[in-house]
Motif scaffolding. Structure first.
Motif, short mmCIF file in Angstrom:
data_model
loop_
_atom_site.label_atom_id
_atom_site.label_comp_id
_atom_site.label_asym_id
_atom_site.label_seq_id
_atom_site.Cartn_x
_atom_site.Cartn_y
_atom_site.Cartn_z
N PHE A 195 46.06 31.86 6.57
CA PHE A 195 46.42 30.51 6.63
C PHE A 195 45.26 29.54 6.26
O PHE A 195 44.09 29.96 6.46
N LYS A 196 45.62 28.33 5.75
CA LYS A 196 44.80 27.49 5.24
C LYS A 196 45.49 26.12 5.45
O LYS A 196 46.68 25.76 5.05
N GLY A 197 44.68 25.35 6.24
CA GLY A 197 45.23 23.88 6.60
C GLY A 197 44.26 22.65 5.95
O GLY A 197 43.44 23.13 5.51
N ASN A 198 44.56 21.56 6.37
CA ASN A 198 43.80 20.42 5.90
C ASN A 198 42.57 20.35 6.72
O ASN A 198 41.43 19.60 6.48
N SER A 199 42.49 20.63 8.04
CA SER A 199 41.54 20.48 8.99
C SER A 199 41.30 21.47 9.77
O SER A 199 42.22 22.47 10.07
N PHE A 200 40.22 21.57 10.49
CA PHE A 200 39.77 22.76 11.56
C PHE A 200 40.92 22.73 12.32
O PHE A 200 41.25 23.72 12.94
N GLU A 201 41.08 21.52 13.23
CA GLU A 201 42.15 21.49 14.18
C GLU A 201 43.39 22.24 13.98
O GLU A 201 43.74 23.01 14.86
N GLU A 202 44.02 21.93 12.93
CA GLU A 202 45.24 22.40 12.55
C GLU A 202 45.07 24.08 12.27
O GLU A 202 45.94 24.63 12.82
#
Lengths: 249, 319
Positions: A195-202
């Motif tokens: 998985f890859k998101g826009n921010s670390f938190e997500e």
């Protein structure tokens, strides 16, 4: 024809589930007329088939599965891929590259090197040979997952028997996670999730959700609990559920 | 030496040196899944024995030439920690440990569906942290749990137990003293469902009647241990279920309290801002009212969820 164990309840190896002319499904065996569990898992009885859904176990490749692997070895014309299974995956340039591959001129390392994470499909596998992977998708139904090198993002490994739970019925669970976190996700049948998101938190939220599913896979009402967890987490992050309400893109 | 001669192994009333009767087992306790990095693991507390079992696999086998073309190889390693016995034990594996490793692997093999994983290996590691007699039986019992925890398909769990001959009396579950000073030791391992014997060793003297009596007593003892073994597995998952179910019932209150707290904090902040900038009063009030509405909604939704959950369970059951 009697069933001793209730549907969806827990069994241990050697526990008698039923007696009589039932069909032997997954993870059970027949001895005399008794159907007995092979693993720790949940009983599922469909028609006359008695299955046990295992809670743990290693991935056994199946033709057509999408898997997420890590390149462990490179030779002149093959890549050896660790697919979290007792058997290593084998990837060859002929079934993975878009162009002609000449082993004399071309270098396999230029395409995939040791440590690269790839998503691939199982092309062939049987008891006598190691699984052969491919990056070509011959799926004509339209829905395609990305096959190839995965750049950036994270990979988490869970028990492969819990992957159906992570996906949910008709993808309900996975689409919930995607909606609430805006992450791109690729789920491998071998228990690895990229998985890859826009921010670390997500991304961290996805990680927590997956771990929750892995831990609580044997309980009921999991989709709702994950939804609740994600909602709460978003509130704590100061980004309330607005994005979650949108239909998926 | 004088002490040893004095120990009375069994009295005329049938009471053993530690107060047990003929057929009493020591206290047995299991924990399953205690090692994070192993595929399956278990620890057994059997009297004073503390034995850790870890299972890795099925996994790729190296060296490749050891691989079996039609089934998985089952390797077992039994090791005693240096501090596991009163006199420090040398860490080098001795004849006894190699023997036990071998017989454990052979006792496990009939229980495992090894043909499902050809060319691979299932590794079982057994670490004796504290030994007090009957450690091979305890090891087998723990190893079976670890295998089950690893999700490896098995015919049945394996249960081990020992019988002994104390001055002509047949007793169950020898401890260290009885093992060393008694006249006979008879460790056994069975698949409790079918009663198949997968391990039988015999040390010392038993006459035919005693042998039969010992086997009968052992079969009963193994059934008792088998129950404990199964409970250990179900307990592991029941614990997680309990953890989940309880918070769901209790949680709504604390979360609401938190929301209220948050509200309180925010409103305080807003009061400060109000004092500073009177123009924003109206907007702040709006925000307040919105917040309260939201919280009400949340409460409603949470209640709805509670109502919703039971039918969904049924839906899932249909799956």
């Amino acid at each position: 024809m009697t069933i001793f164990i209730e549907n969806r309840s827990m069994v241990t190896p050697g526990e008698i589930i039923a007696e009589g002319n039932y069909n032997v499904g997954q993870n059970v065996y027949r001895k005399d007329k008794r159907i007995i569990s092979q693993v720790i898992g949940l009983v599922s009885i469909k028609d006359d088939y008695i299955n046990v859904v295992s809670l743990k176990g290693k991935y056994i490749p199946r033709v057509g599965d999408t898997v997420i692997g890590k390149v462990t070895d490179v030779s002149l014309n093959t890549w050896t891929v660790d697919i979290a299974s007792p058997y290593p995956g084998i990837l060859r340039p002929a079934t993975s590259l878009d162009r002609r591959f000449d082993p004399v001129k071309d270098h396999t390392r230029k395409f995939f090197d040791i440590g690269d994470v790839i998503s691939a499909k199982v092309f062939s596998f049987d008891r006598t040979r190691d699984p052969v992977l491919t990056l070509r998708d011959n799926n004509r139904s339209g829905s395609t997952t990305f096959l190839g090198k995965l750049i950036g993002g994270r990979v988490i490994e869970i028990s492969p028997s819990k992957i159906p739970r992570l996906i949910g019925r008709r993808g309900s669970m996975i689409s919930t996670i995607k909606q609430y976190t805006n992450c791109r996700m690729i789920v491998g049948q071998n228990g690895r999730v990229w998985f890859k998101g826009n921010s670390f938190e997500e991304e961290y939220l996805v990680l927590q959700a997956i771990e929750k599913i892995d831990r609580e896979a044997h309980t009921t009402g999991l989709t709702d609990r994950v939804k609740e967890f994600l909602e709460d987490a978003r509130k704590k992050m100061g980004k309330p559920t607005a994005k979650g309400e949108q239909p998926k893109k | 030496m004088t002490n040893k001669e004095k120990t009375v192994l069994i009295t005329k009333n049938g009471i053993r040196h530690d107060g047990r009767k003929k057929t009493d087992l020591r206290e047995i306790r299991f924990e399953v899944g205690i090692l994070d990095r192993a595929d399956g693991s278990a620890i057994i507390y059997w009297g004073k024995n503390k034995i850790l079992a870890a299972v890795y696999g099925p996994r790729e086998l190296h060296p490749k030439h050891m691989a079996l073309p039609d089934r998985a190889l089952i390797r077992c390693e039994y090791r005693m920690a240096t501090f596991s016995v009163t006199e420090r034990k040398s860490p080098a594996p001795k004849r006894r440990e190699k023997e036990i490793s071998k017989i454990l692997a052979e006792a496990i093999e009939p229980a495992v569906f090894d043909y499902l994983y050809p060319r691979s290996v299932i590794d079982v590691f057994i670490e004796v942290l504290q030994a007090d007699g009957g450690s091979r039986c305890a090891s087998i019992t723990a190893a079976a749990l670890a295998l089950a925890d690893a999700g490896i398909p098995m015919k049945d769990l394996v249960v081990g137990c020992a019988a002994g001959n104390l001055n002509g009396e047949v007793v169950i579950d020898l401890d260290d003293v009885e093992d060393k000073e008694g006249q006979g030791d008879l460790p056994i391992a069975v698949l409790p469902l079918s009663g198949e014997v997968v391990l039988l060793q015999s040390d010392g003297v038993f006459n035919p009647e005693q042998y039969k009596e010992a086997l009968d007593l052992l079969m009963d003892a193994c059934q008792t241990i088998y129950k404990l073994q199964r409970e250990a597995i179900t307990n592991k998952y029941a614990k997680i279920t309990e953890e989940i179910i309880e918070p769901v019932e209790v949680e709504p209150e604390p979360t609401e309290a938190k929301v209220e707290k948050k509200k309180g904090e925010k409103t305080e902040e807003k009061k400060e801002t109000e004092e500073k900038t009177p123009k924003k009063k109206a907007s702040a009030k709006k925000a307040k009212s919105e917040q309260s509405e939201e919280s009400e909604k949340k409460k409603k939704t949470s209640k709805k969820k509670e109502k919703k959950t039971p039918p969904k369970k049924d839906e899932e059951a249909k799956e």
